[in-house]
Motif scaffolding. Sequence first.
Motif, PDB file in Angstrom:
ATOM      1  N   ARG A 158       0.962  -1.169   0.091  1.00 19.58           N
ATOM      2  CA  ARG A 158       0.248  -0.016   0.105  1.00 19.58           C
ATOM      3  C   ARG A 158       0.788   1.419   0.112  1.00 19.58           C
ATOM      4  O   ARG A 158       0.294   2.438  -0.370  1.00 19.58           O
ATOM      5  CB  ARG A 158      -0.864   0.043   1.480  1.00 19.58           C
ATOM      6  CG  ARG A 158      -1.893  -1.121   1.183  1.00 19.58           C
ATOM      7  CD  ARG A 158      -2.852  -0.986   2.291  1.00 19.58           C
ATOM      8  NE  ARG A 158      -3.932   0.067   1.999  1.00 19.58           N
ATOM      9  CZ  ARG A 158      -4.770   0.323   2.696  1.00 19.58           C
ATOM     10  NH1 ARG A 158      -5.249  -0.187   3.922  1.00 19.58           N
ATOM     11  NH2 ARG A 158      -5.586   1.472   2.242  1.00 19.58           N
ATOM     12  N   ARG A 161       0.908   2.790  -3.443  1.00 16.82           N
ATOM     13  CA  ARG A 161      -0.675   2.725  -3.875  1.00 16.82           C
ATOM     14  C   ARG A 161      -0.519   4.060  -5.015  1.00 16.82           C
ATOM     15  O   ARG A 161      -1.355   3.962  -6.043  1.00 16.82           O
ATOM     16  CB  ARG A 161      -1.555   3.169  -2.827  1.00 16.82           C
ATOM     17  CG  ARG A 161      -3.110   2.932  -3.292  1.00 16.82           C
ATOM     18  CD  ARG A 161      -4.095   2.878  -2.406  1.00 16.82           C
ATOM     19  NE  ARG A 161      -5.415   2.864  -2.927  1.00 16.82           N
ATOM     20  CZ  ARG A 161      -6.133   1.785  -3.578  1.00 16.82           C
ATOM     21  NH1 ARG A 161      -5.106   0.705  -3.571  1.00 16.82           N
ATOM     22  NH2 ARG A 161      -6.998   1.825  -3.938  1.00 16.82           N
ATOM     23  N   THR A 162       0.044   5.161  -5.000  1.00 14.07           N
ATOM     24  CA  THR A 162      -0.166   6.224  -5.740  1.00 14.07           C
ATOM     25  C   THR A 162       0.721   5.874  -7.091  1.00 14.07           C
ATOM     26  O   THR A 162       0.068   6.183  -8.298  1.00 14.07           O
ATOM     27  CB  THR A 162       0.531   7.301  -5.355  1.00 14.07           C
ATOM     28  OG1 THR A 162       2.015   7.328  -5.077  1.00 14.07           O
ATOM     29  CG2 THR A 162      -0.127   8.128  -3.750  1.00 14.07           C
ATOM     30  N   GLU A 187      -7.868  10.125  -7.042  1.00 13.89           N
ATOM     31  CA  GLU A 187      -7.697   9.231  -5.984  1.00 13.89           C
ATOM     32  C   GLU A 187      -6.245   9.152  -5.330  1.00 13.89           C
ATOM     33  O   GLU A 187      -5.803   9.279  -4.424  1.00 13.89           O
ATOM     34  CB  GLU A 187      -8.288   7.784  -6.027  1.00 13.89           C
ATOM     35  CG  GLU A 187      -7.911   6.904  -4.819  1.00 13.89           C
ATOM     36  CD  GLU A 187      -8.247   5.450  -4.988  1.00 13.89           C
ATOM     37  OE1 GLU A 187      -8.223   4.696  -4.308  1.00 13.89           O
ATOM     38  OE2 GLU A 187      -8.929   5.135  -5.994  1.00 13.89           O
ATOM     39  N   ALA A 188      -5.244   9.049  -6.427  1.00 16.58           N
ATOM     40  CA  ALA A 188      -3.764   8.969  -6.475  1.00 16.58           C
ATOM     41  C   ALA A 188      -3.238  10.294  -5.794  1.00 16.58           C
ATOM     42  O   ALA A 188      -2.735  10.308  -4.828  1.00 16.58           O
ATOM     43  CB  ALA A 188      -3.143   8.532  -7.755  1.00 16.58           C
ATOM     44  N   ARG A 190      -4.979  12.620  -4.120  1.00 17.53           N
ATOM     45  CA  ARG A 190      -5.566  12.566  -2.601  1.00 17.53           C
ATOM     46  C   ARG A 190      -4.636  11.902  -1.960  1.00 17.53           C
ATOM     47  O   ARG A 190      -4.259  12.481  -0.640  1.00 17.53           O
ATOM     48  CB  ARG A 190      -6.883  12.376  -2.620  1.00 17.53           C
ATOM     49  CG  ARG A 190      -7.959  13.295  -3.406  1.00 17.53           C
ATOM     50  CD  ARG A 190      -9.260  13.086  -2.829  1.00 17.53           C
ATOM     51  NE  ARG A 190      -9.835  11.747  -3.037  1.00 17.53           N
ATOM     52  CZ  ARG A 190     -10.420  11.493  -4.084  1.00 17.53           C
ATOM     53  NH1 ARG A 190     -10.510  12.236  -5.240  1.00 17.53           N
ATOM     54  NH2 ARG A 190     -10.807  10.232  -4.648  1.00 17.53           N
ATOM     55  N   THR A 191      -4.227  10.643  -2.298  1.00 19.62           N
ATOM     56  CA  THR A 191      -3.481   9.617  -1.354  1.00 19.62           C
ATOM     57  C   THR A 191      -1.996  10.244  -1.058  1.00 19.62           C
ATOM     58  O   THR A 191      -1.682  10.101  -0.107  1.00 19.62           O
ATOM     59  CB  THR A 191      -3.518   8.208  -1.976  1.00 19.62           C
ATOM     60  OG1 THR A 191      -4.859   7.703  -2.358  1.00 19.62           O
ATOM     61  CG2 THR A 191      -2.583   7.468  -1.206  1.00 19.62           C
ATOM     62  N   VAL A 194      -2.320  13.004   1.583  1.00 19.05           N
ATOM     63  CA  VAL A 194      -2.508  12.289   3.025  1.00 19.05           C
ATOM     64  C   VAL A 194      -1.104  11.633   3.565  1.00 19.05           C
ATOM     65  O   VAL A 194      -0.824  11.772   4.693  1.00 19.05           O
ATOM     66  CB  VAL A 194      -3.871  11.565   3.005  1.00 19.05           C
ATOM     67  CG1 VAL A 194      -3.876  10.748   4.296  1.00 19.05           C
ATOM     68  CG2 VAL A 194      -4.877  12.223   2.764  1.00 19.05           C
ATOM     69  N   THR A 195      -0.695  10.877   2.624  1.00 20.89           N
ATOM     70  CA  THR A 195       0.374  10.073   3.056  1.00 20.89           C
ATOM     71  C   THR A 195       1.768  10.488   2.911  1.00 20.89           C
ATOM     72  O   THR A 195       2.895   9.916   3.257  1.00 20.89           O
ATOM     73  CB  THR A 195       0.526   8.727   2.285  1.00 20.89           C
ATOM     74  OG1 THR A 195       0.655   8.845   0.912  1.00 20.89           O
ATOM     75  CG2 THR A 195      -0.979   7.968   2.703  1.00 20.89           C
ATOM     76  N   GLU A 197       3.273  10.161   0.179  1.00 20.73           N
ATOM     77  CA  GLU A 197       3.981   9.385  -0.695  1.00 20.73           C
ATOM     78  C   GLU A 197       4.404  10.312  -2.092  1.00 20.73           C
ATOM     79  O   GLU A 197       3.551  10.575  -3.066  1.00 20.73           O
ATOM     80  CB  GLU A 197       3.299   8.430  -1.106  1.00 20.73           C
ATOM     81  CG  GLU A 197       3.760   7.345  -1.971  1.00 20.73           C
ATOM     82  CD  GLU A 197       2.879   6.098  -2.494  1.00 20.73           C
ATOM     83  OE1 GLU A 197       3.147   5.496  -3.544  1.00 20.73           O
ATOM     84  OE2 GLU A 197       1.971   5.958  -1.637  1.00 20.73           O
TER      85      GLU A 197
END
Length: 304
Positions: A158, A161-162, A187-188, A190-191, A194-195, A197
């Motif tokens: 995970r 994920r991006t 979605e990528a 936003r991820t 947040v992360t 990454e």
Amino acid sequence: MSTPGCQRWVTGSWARRYILWALSLRRAFTWSEPSTSALPIRRRLRLIAPTLLILGYPEQSAIAVGQAVSRAQAMGLAYSTALALSHVAFLGTIGCDPQRAAAHADEAIALSVEHGLASPDHRARFFRGALLAQSGDPQLGIELMRNAMAAAEGSAERNRRTLYLGHLASAHASLGQPEVGLDLLDEAVRTAEVTSEKLFEAELHRLRGEILLTLGRRAEAEAGLRRALTIAQQQQARWWELRAATTLAKHWRDEGKCLEAYSLLQPIYGWFVEGFDTTPLKDAKALLGELKDLSGTQTQARRA
């Protein structure tokens, strides 16, 4: 992971001192070094290979990952070998030799199945799917990528994920599903926010711009491409910078701004000192030749 390589590989902090660290680290590796360090040499090689590519050193990257594979094989380490092979596959999905990458992905899958290695198997299957999508079979590529992502859900994969969402988005766009691709890229992004990454952040915006161009949303597309270029420059990620600049230069060419496109791309391409047999550099060179001719024609027309 607490080592400089692991941390920066995920966050995208490509400072000049890290370029020197990565290059000096690769040069320092010899077969006579002990394998009892806190971070084994084979793992360091595996980690710096993607970093070297993204920083703009594709040949150094290929040497590093090749050494990682050879060292793990020589030591009889199935898990390390499978991971190193999957790294070759990953590099192929972002511009290195796709044939070599596909062969190594298949080898990683076979080795993982033989030894029951879940994580390398997920990675290799995902990158095999991405390579299939890029080579003209997006339907099968999407199936492989989605299955690999589902199998890896809840695991350390995970953290990528991006990267995975970006490849999946590109495949859906090539299958004629641009809106699905845009949703995946949103979605990528936003991820990533947040992360933190950041590895694939610039490329996410470039892909978004590329898809928006196919939909005729040119102003949004250009904004996305400019964003990709800015992120790459902030990270000193020359590989992402080249890819973003090439896509933006193509857009400007289509807008009739050939001189501006040439002025953007030429110094970025001119920075590179190796890897001229890779697709991104060959594409940039061909585009520069076209832009130079078109710019000359436009200049002559203005003087007439």
